[in-house]
Design an enzyme around this catalytic site. Sequence first.
Site, mmCIF file in Angstrom:
data_model
loop_
_atom_site.group_PDB
_atom_site.id
_atom_site.type_symbol
_atom_site.label_atom_id
_atom_site.label_comp_id
_atom_site.label_asym_id
_atom_site.label_seq_id
_atom_site.Cartn_x
_atom_site.Cartn_y
_atom_site.Cartn_z
ATOM 1 N N GLU A 135 0.808 -1.231 0.000
ATOM 2 C CA GLU A 135 0.000 0.000 0.000
ATOM 3 C C GLU A 135 0.839 1.279 0.000
ATOM 4 O OE1 GLU A 135 -4.221 -0.463 1.600
ATOM 5 O OE2 GLU A 135 -2.933 -0.943 3.308
ATOM 6 N N HIS B 120 -5.170 0.626 10.699
ATOM 7 C CA HIS B 120 -6.418 -0.133 10.730
ATOM 8 C C HIS B 120 -7.010 -0.109 12.147
ATOM 9 C CE1 HIS B 120 -4.306 -2.839 7.461
ATOM 10 N NE2 HIS B 120 -4.634 -1.659 6.992
ATOM 11 N N HIS C 170 -11.789 -0.723 6.103
ATOM 12 C CA HIS C 170 -10.337 -0.889 6.029
ATOM 13 C C HIS C 170 -9.617 -0.136 7.150
ATOM 14 C CE1 HIS C 170 -6.577 -0.454 3.167
ATOM 15 N NE2 HIS C 170 -6.237 -0.734 4.407
ATOM 16 N N HIS D 64 -0.845 5.449 7.962
ATOM 17 C CA HIS D 64 -1.962 4.583 7.562
ATOM 18 C C HIS D 64 -2.166 3.520 8.637
ATOM 19 C CE1 HIS D 64 -4.719 2.020 5.538
ATOM 20 N NE2 HIS D 64 -3.850 1.032 5.424
HETATM 21 MN MN MN Z 1 -4.217 -1.033 4.976
#
Ligand code: MN
Length: 237
Positions: A78, A99, A167, A97
């Site tokens: 990603e 989760h 996500h 980033h």
């Molecule tokens: Mn991810």
Amino acid sequence: MSTSLTTLLDDLVAANRILAGLGIVDGFGHISVRHPDRPDRFLLSRSLAPELVTRDDIMEFELDGTPVAGDSRKPYLERFIHGEILRKRPDVNAVVHSHAPSVVPFSSSSSRLRPICHMGSFLRNGVSVFEIRERFGATDMLIRNVEQGAALADVLAGDTVVLMRGHGFCSVGQTIPVAVFRAVYTQNNAELQSRTMALGGEVTYLDDDEAALSEATNRAVIDRPWGLWKSRFAPAD
Ligand code: MN
């Protein structure tokens, strides 16, 4: 290496440890920083759990996600999240980033994440949700290419945080400590908002004026939590 690059690499490693230590990332999730001397490049760990990242694991990428100098180590799938946000946002130098489980429900519900507490005042506009299905149909939900990264960056637009349906989320900042602060307090705000909504009464959020005033105050003291988190999770050798 320039002093600024050395300092940034130290901060990037510290940020990986801090985000892991605070439960914002686990085996997954990552943080990048724009290269201080090459604004068209960014620095990001190779594919590795953030808690284990050392300076030797940091790779350099072009904004399109291509590793620089033929580095053949395995990168994060990603990485396009980072390059495309940095491309679209010259004011941003660091991208997280995550989760984080308390945030994901707000990506999958019509209830928007909004500032319930002064520490979440950077969420003042309510947070947009990136719906990957809209343009890309059925996917594995990951941001796997430049097109998906650019679409995510479009939804983030000029904001501080963007949610990704089913996500996770991304937070951004002009510096690593600011992006980390926003990631930590996105999770904190999501927990508090869920608890408040569970009480069942009418929920009162910070209004725009309160949020703007509070954010100005918080921005001036980010060194305090950053210093605490560094000493707790990434002490100097
Ligand atoms: Mn991810």
